[in-house]
Design a protein around this motif. Structure first.
Motif, mmCIF file in Angstrom:
data_model
loop_
_atom_site.group_PDB
_atom_site.id
_atom_site.type_symbol
_atom_site.label_atom_id
_atom_site.label_comp_id
_atom_site.label_asym_id
_atom_site.label_seq_id
_atom_site.Cartn_x
_atom_site.Cartn_y
_atom_site.Cartn_z
ATOM 1 N N LEU A 20 -6.608 -4.423 -10.044
ATOM 2 C CA LEU A 20 -6.263 -4.440 -11.466
ATOM 3 C C LEU A 20 -6.288 -3.031 -12.049
ATOM 4 N N ASP A 21 -7.288 -2.244 -11.651
ATOM 5 C CA ASP A 21 -7.411 -0.869 -12.150
ATOM 6 C C ASP A 21 -6.249 0.016 -11.715
ATOM 7 N N ALA A 22 -5.563 -0.365 -10.645
ATOM 8 C CA ALA A 22 -4.496 0.481 -10.103
ATOM 9 C C ALA A 22 -3.266 0.515 -10.992
ATOM 10 N N PHE A 23 -3.107 -0.486 -11.836
ATOM 11 C CA PHE A 23 -1.936 -0.527 -12.721
ATOM 12 C C PHE A 23 -2.179 0.344 -13.947
ATOM 13 N N ASN A 24 -1.228 1.183 -14.270
ATOM 14 C CA ASN A 24 -1.318 2.021 -15.465
ATOM 15 C C ASN A 24 0.087 2.387 -15.931
ATOM 16 N N SER A 25 0.173 3.304 -16.885
ATOM 17 C CA SER A 25 1.479 3.667 -17.434
ATOM 18 C C SER A 25 2.384 4.337 -16.410
ATOM 19 N N GLU A 26 1.781 4.989 -15.421
ATOM 20 C CA GLU A 26 2.574 5.618 -14.368
ATOM 21 C C GLU A 26 2.932 4.640 -13.259
ATOM 22 N N ARG A 27 2.157 3.573 -13.146
ATOM 23 C CA ARG A 27 2.411 2.542 -12.139
ATOM 24 C C ARG A 27 2.417 1.170 -12.812
ATOM 25 N N PRO A 28 3.398 0.881 -13.663
ATOM 26 C CA PRO A 28 3.426 -0.412 -14.354
ATOM 27 C C PRO A 28 3.742 -1.578 -13.417
ATOM 28 N N SER A 29 4.430 -1.292 -12.325
ATOM 29 C CA SER A 29 4.705 -2.329 -11.334
ATOM 30 C C SER A 29 4.651 -1.700 -9.948
ATOM 31 N N MET A 30 4.234 -2.481 -8.959
ATOM 32 C CA MET A 30 4.086 -1.962 -7.595
ATOM 33 C C MET A 30 4.416 -3.049 -6.581
ATOM 34 N N ASN A 31 4.919 -2.606 -5.421
ATOM 35 C CA ASN A 31 5.055 -3.550 -4.317
ATOM 36 C C ASN A 31 3.728 -3.592 -3.562
ATOM 37 N N LEU A 32 3.658 -4.394 -2.534
ATOM 38 C CA LEU A 32 2.395 -4.600 -1.835
ATOM 39 C C LEU A 32 1.862 -3.311 -1.215
ATOM 40 N N ARG A 33 2.727 -2.527 -0.620
ATOM 41 C CA ARG A 33 2.294 -1.267 -0.008
ATOM 42 C C ARG A 33 1.731 -0.322 -1.063
ATOM 43 N N GLU A 37 -2.133 1.273 -1.433
ATOM 44 C CA GLU A 37 -2.394 2.707 -1.515
ATOM 45 C C GLU A 37 -3.134 3.062 -2.803
ATOM 46 N N ALA A 38 -2.688 2.502 -3.922
ATOM 47 C CA ALA A 38 -3.290 2.844 -5.216
ATOM 48 C C ALA A 38 -4.715 2.306 -5.345
ATOM 49 N N ALA A 39 -4.971 1.132 -4.760
ATOM 50 C CA ALA A 39 -6.295 0.519 -4.858
ATOM 51 C C ALA A 39 -7.234 0.970 -3.754
ATOM 52 N N GLY A 40 -6.693 1.649 -2.723
ATOM 53 C CA GLY A 40 -7.536 2.108 -1.628
ATOM 54 C C GLY A 40 -8.004 0.992 -0.721
ATOM 55 N N VAL A 41 -7.148 -0.011 -0.511
ATOM 56 C CA VAL A 41 -7.481 -1.127 0.380
ATOM 57 C C VAL A 41 -6.387 -1.266 1.426
ATOM 58 N N THR A 42 -6.637 -2.068 2.442
ATOM 59 C CA THR A 42 -5.631 -2.304 3.469
ATOM 60 C C THR A 42 -4.518 -3.184 2.911
ATOM 61 N N LYS A 43 -3.385 -3.187 3.583
ATOM 62 C CA LYS A 43 -2.263 -3.988 3.117
ATOM 63 C C LYS A 43 -2.583 -5.476 3.170
ATOM 64 N N SER A 44 -3.324 -5.906 4.215
ATOM 65 C CA SER A 44 -3.694 -7.314 4.313
ATOM 66 C C SER A 44 -4.648 -7.707 3.199
ATOM 67 N N ALA A 45 -5.586 -6.800 2.870
ATOM 68 C CA ALA A 45 -6.500 -7.077 1.757
ATOM 69 C C ALA A 45 -5.734 -7.127 0.444
ATOM 70 N N ALA A 46 -4.785 -6.208 0.269
ATOM 71 C CA ALA A 46 -3.974 -6.198 -0.947
ATOM 72 C C ALA A 46 -3.196 -7.496 -1.090
ATOM 73 N N GLN A 47 -2.731 -8.020 0.036
ATOM 74 C CA GLN A 47 -1.985 -9.284 0.009
ATOM 75 C C GLN A 47 -2.871 -10.431 -0.483
ATOM 76 N N ARG A 48 -4.109 -10.477 0.010
ATOM 77 C CA ARG A 48 -5.038 -11.532 -0.404
ATOM 78 C C ARG A 48 -5.428 -11.381 -1.875
ATOM 79 N N PHE A 49 -5.710 -10.146 -2.272
ATOM 80 C CA PHE A 49 -6.126 -9.912 -3.653
ATOM 81 C C PHE A 49 -4.992 -10.221 -4.628
#
Length: 275
Positions: A20-33, A37-49
């Motif tokens: 949730l913290d990864a979203f900001n005015s510079e990153r209003p939308s993001m794909n899974l990858r 990267e922005a949250a500092g987690v693995t892609k599989s973890a990002a998918q679950r979250f």
């Protein structure tokens, strides 16, 4: 001991919130990858979250682009914070009255780490100086609200805080020297107010007074923001600052009446009639 080293610390919860913290005015939308990267987690973890957060309604997933963005539901947390904030509830009638007296923008801010967070705002009905929505963070070292708040702390603590901060020059007027800032903060104890002249936003002249709790410790700051196109420092000190200091004193010492509070409670709190 760092909180992350405690046996009570839930790392999975912290990692989920980092999405949730990864979203900001510079990153209003993001794909899974990008989320990973922005949250500092693995892609599989990002998918679950992201899946969990979508199910909870806290983020949205575009069916075409597969990109994620925050949902309006995330505002619920901030709204609940403001509605349950006892000091802000106490201050609101006084903020409105000061706004009406002066015709200028009035703000209410509290400290959070290296920043002052604006939790109350009544904009000028005549002109907007800068866009300052509730929730905006301003560096504590160069804001009038930050200097007003810091003035109530012990000298050693003030110096330690200033030394630990990054102090970038946001404008050519930003004061970054620790000694100079420290002297400006100490001056607040004599005058009752802090000021900042175009140090974060150009053409923005701001004044602030500290808000204290019943033990005399600083807890927040009251602020008036005006444009340098309409106000000089000297005129503002003469005409606006006395009202600012008086209002800060009222907030710190005198609860508002139920009648004054009523407009701010409609919709989420049962009103008790004046006796």
């Amino acid at each position: 001991m760092k909180s992350a080293d405690s046996t009570l610390f839930v790392q999975s919860l912290a990692s989920g919130l980092s999405v949730l913290d990864a979203f900001n005015s510079e990153r209003p939308s993001m794909n899974l990858r990008e989320v990973a990267e922005a949250a500092g987690v693995t892609k599989s973890a990002a998918q679950r979250f992201t899946h969990t957060l979508v199910e909870l309604g806290l983020i949205r997933k575009d069916t075409v682009s597969k990109r994620f963005s925050l949902s309006p539901r995330t505002l619920d947390f901030g709204c609940r914070y403001l509605q349950s904030h006892v000091l802000l509830e106490r201050a609101n009638p006084y903020l409105l009255d000061l706004n009406r007296q002066t015709g200028e923008t009035v703000n209410f801010a509290e400290p959070e780490g290296e920043h002052m967070v604006y939790i109350g705002r009544f904009p000028s009905p005549h002109r907007a100086v800068v866009h300052m929505p509730v929730g905006r963070r301003i560096p504590i070292f160069c804001s009038s609200t930050g200097r007003a708040y810091l003035s109530g702390l012990p000298d050693a603590e003030i110096e330690q805080i200033l030394q630990s901060l990054d102090r970038p020059k946001f404008t050519s007027y930003t004061v970054t020297d620790v000694g100079a800032i420290f002297e400006m903060i100490l001056k607040v104890r004599e005058t009752g107010f802090a000021y900042s002249i175009e140090e974060f936003y150009l053409n923005d002249l701001t004044f602030a007074a500290p808000i204290q709790n019943i033990w005399g410790s600083p807890v927040a700051s009251l602020n008036i923001s005006v444009s340098t196109a309409y106000w000089s420092y000297e005129r503002a000190v003469e005409e606006l600052v006395p009202k600012l200091i008086h209002t800060a004193t009222l907030i710190s010492t005198r609860p508002p009446t139920m009648r004054a509070l009523e407009p701010f409670q409609i919709g989420y709190k049962k009103i008790k009639p004046d006796l």
